[in-house]
Write a protein that holds these residues in place. Structure first.
Motif, short mmCIF file in Angstrom:
data_model
loop_
_atom_site.label_atom_id
_atom_site.label_comp_id
_atom_site.label_asym_id
_atom_site.label_seq_id
_atom_site.Cartn_x
_atom_site.Cartn_y
_atom_site.Cartn_z
N MET A 1 15.83 -99.11 -36.48
CA MET A 1 14.49 -99.28 -35.95
C MET A 1 13.84 -100.52 -36.55
N GLY A 2 13.05 -101.21 -35.74
CA GLY A 2 12.33 -102.37 -36.22
C GLY A 2 10.84 -102.16 -36.03
N LEU A 3 10.04 -102.59 -36.99
CA LEU A 3 8.58 -102.45 -36.95
C LEU A 3 7.94 -103.82 -37.04
N ILE A 4 7.16 -104.19 -36.01
CA ILE A 4 6.32 -105.39 -36.08
C ILE A 4 4.92 -104.92 -36.46
N TYR A 5 4.46 -105.33 -37.61
CA TYR A 5 3.19 -104.86 -38.16
C TYR A 5 2.18 -106.00 -38.16
N ASN A 6 1.03 -105.78 -37.51
CA ASN A 6 -0.03 -106.79 -37.48
C ASN A 6 -1.15 -106.35 -38.42
N PRO A 7 -1.24 -106.95 -39.60
CA PRO A 7 -2.26 -106.52 -40.57
C PRO A 7 -3.67 -106.85 -40.12
N ARG A 8 -3.81 -107.73 -39.10
CA ARG A 8 -5.14 -108.12 -38.64
C ARG A 8 -5.69 -107.18 -37.57
N SER A 9 -4.88 -106.25 -37.08
CA SER A 9 -5.37 -105.30 -36.08
C SER A 9 -6.46 -104.41 -36.68
N HIS A 10 -7.38 -104.01 -35.81
CA HIS A 10 -8.63 -103.40 -36.26
C HIS A 10 -8.43 -102.17 -37.14
N HIS A 11 -7.51 -101.29 -36.79
CA HIS A 11 -7.36 -100.02 -37.49
C HIS A 11 -6.25 -100.03 -38.53
N ASN A 12 -5.68 -101.17 -38.81
CA ASN A 12 -4.57 -101.20 -39.77
C ASN A 12 -5.07 -101.27 -41.20
N LYS A 13 -4.52 -100.43 -42.02
CA LYS A 13 -4.85 -100.43 -43.45
C LYS A 13 -3.58 -100.40 -44.30
N GLY A 14 -2.44 -100.69 -43.68
CA GLY A 14 -1.19 -100.76 -44.42
C GLY A 14 -0.47 -99.45 -44.58
N GLN A 15 -0.99 -98.35 -43.98
CA GLN A 15 -0.38 -97.05 -44.24
C GLN A 15 1.05 -96.96 -43.72
N ASP A 16 1.35 -97.64 -42.60
CA ASP A 16 2.69 -97.53 -42.05
C ASP A 16 3.71 -98.36 -42.84
N LEU A 17 3.24 -99.35 -43.55
CA LEU A 17 4.17 -100.15 -44.35
C LEU A 17 4.72 -99.34 -45.53
N THR A 18 3.94 -98.39 -46.01
CA THR A 18 4.38 -97.60 -47.16
C THR A 18 5.07 -96.31 -46.74
N SER A 19 5.16 -96.09 -45.41
CA SER A 19 5.78 -94.85 -44.93
C SER A 19 7.28 -94.87 -45.24
N LYS A 20 7.78 -93.77 -45.81
CA LYS A 20 9.21 -93.67 -46.14
C LYS A 20 9.91 -92.76 -45.14
N VAL A 21 9.80 -93.14 -43.87
CA VAL A 21 10.41 -92.35 -42.82
C VAL A 21 11.92 -92.43 -42.90
N SER A 22 12.43 -93.62 -43.03
CA SER A 22 13.87 -93.81 -42.99
C SER A 22 14.22 -95.16 -43.59
N PRO A 23 15.33 -95.24 -44.30
CA PRO A 23 15.76 -96.56 -44.81
C PRO A 23 16.23 -97.49 -43.70
N ASP A 24 16.37 -96.96 -42.48
CA ASP A 24 16.83 -97.77 -41.36
C ASP A 24 15.69 -98.43 -40.60
N VAL A 25 14.46 -98.36 -41.12
CA VAL A 25 13.32 -99.04 -40.49
C VAL A 25 13.18 -100.42 -41.13
N PHE A 26 13.40 -101.45 -40.33
CA PHE A 26 13.27 -102.83 -40.81
C PHE A 26 11.87 -103.34 -40.45
N VAL A 27 11.10 -103.72 -41.44
CA VAL A 27 9.70 -104.09 -41.26
C VAL A 27 9.57 -105.61 -41.21
N ALA A 28 8.83 -106.10 -40.21
CA ALA A 28 8.49 -107.53 -40.12
C ALA A 28 6.98 -107.64 -40.04
N GLN A 29 6.42 -108.49 -40.89
CA GLN A 29 4.98 -108.69 -40.91
C GLN A 29 4.69 -110.18 -40.80
#
Length: 309
Positions: free
Chosen positions: A1-29
């Motif tokens: 899984m890949g995650l594109i995270y936009n820290p400038r979006s209105h409701h983002n506070k970084g909570q999904d970046l710290t989520s430990k759902v799976s080691p197979d989630v590749f995060v791009a910011q």
């Protein structure tokens, strides 16, 4: 899984970046839009099956636009976490406002799949500058978007912002003069595929001007409005000529399919189109961002599979 995270979006506070759902989630910011192609290319090289977009409608537009040269017609399944000021695509997909990365992963495994094709908007004098998006508006819609930004500053978002800006636009159109921008609209030349036939004009107001143009491939809209009536799948157009004050007062009823009949004769056109070209002398709005006046072709883009609860 890949995650594109936009820290400038209105409701983002970084909570999904710290989520430990799976080691197979590749995060791009990516820090800005220019860094998106490289981020998406790295995710594509990893062979991701699910692409999670964490952001609002503008983030979705940028990801789809930058991702098209990379994924072409072979996109991974896409999930949208509605974290922006407006999240019309998430409303269409039925995703709740509190969706998390874990919810998207669960939906990928056990939820529904919904296919949607974003619109592809191509400048006719610059075909390499093609962009993908879901809601395009021009004329008074451009003014409405600016009013919506003011509504956001007052704390109104999504369906509430739609209601506030619609009411404000109607008041301006009813009580303003013909010189009022809300009543004047913009010069538009709209030609339908495949033969470039001009879209008919009701004769209300100036023949080369339209009050509003709205185009989308979505099927459900914030606030429950139905700008395209009973039209369902595919590319749809709603075009408003310079209508009478009485018809302006009827707009809320029309948007909920409770308006008068013979709408075309009264200056309101609703139609499905394979594609269309338009030329206008003012900016238009695509998923919240202004694009310059000019000549453009609008058609359906690649079909993408989205996950839903």
């Amino acid at each position: 899984m890949g995650l594109i995270y936009n820290p400038r979006s209105h409701h983002n506070k970084g909570q999904d970046l710290t989520s430990k759902v799976s080691p197979d989630v590749f995060v791009a910011q990516p820090g800005n839009r220019d860094q998106l192609p490289d981020a998406l290319a790295r995710l594509a090289e990893r062979g991701i099956d699910l692409l999670v977009i964490n952001g609002g409608d503008g983030t979705v537009r940028d990801v789809l636009t930058c991702g098209e040269p990379i994924f072409g017609d072979d996109w991974p399944v896409v999930a949208v976490l509605p974290k922006g000021k407006t999240n019309a695509l998430a409303v269409d997909l039925g995703g709740p406002s509190d969706w998390t990365l874990q919810c998207a992963v669960d939906a990928f495994e056990n939820g529904k799949r919904i296919r949607r094709s974003p619109m592809a908007i191509t400048p006719l004098d610059q075909p390499d500058a093609r962009v993908l998006g879901f809601i395009l508006g021009a004329g008074a819609f451009t003014l409405g978007t600016k009013a919506g930004q003011s509504a956001h500053k007052l704390g109104a978002f999504n369906s509430l912002a739609v209601g506030v800006t619609t009411l404000w636009g109607i008041l301006q159109a009813v009580f303003g003069s013909r010189a009022n921008p809300w009543r004047r609209g913009a010069k538009m030349d709209i030609r339908l595929a495949p033969n470039g036939v001009p879209l008919e004009h009701s004769g209300m107001g100036e023949a080369d001007r339209r009050l509003i143009l709205l185009a989308s491939t979505l099927e459900r809209f914030p606030g429950g409005i139905r700008p395209f009536g009973s039209l369902g799948k595919g590319l749809k157009l709603a075009v408003l000529d310079q209508i009478s004050r009485w018809m302006t007062l009827m707009l809320p009823a029309i948007l909920f399919e409770r308006g008068p009949k013979n709408l075309r004769e009264r200056g309101f056109h609703q139609l499905a189109a394979k594609s269309f070209d338009f030329e206008l002398d003012d900016q238009f709005i695509l998923d919240g961002e202004a694009f310059p006046a000019g000549r453009y072709r609008i058609e359906a883009g690649p079909e993408i599979e989205f996950v839903a609860p």
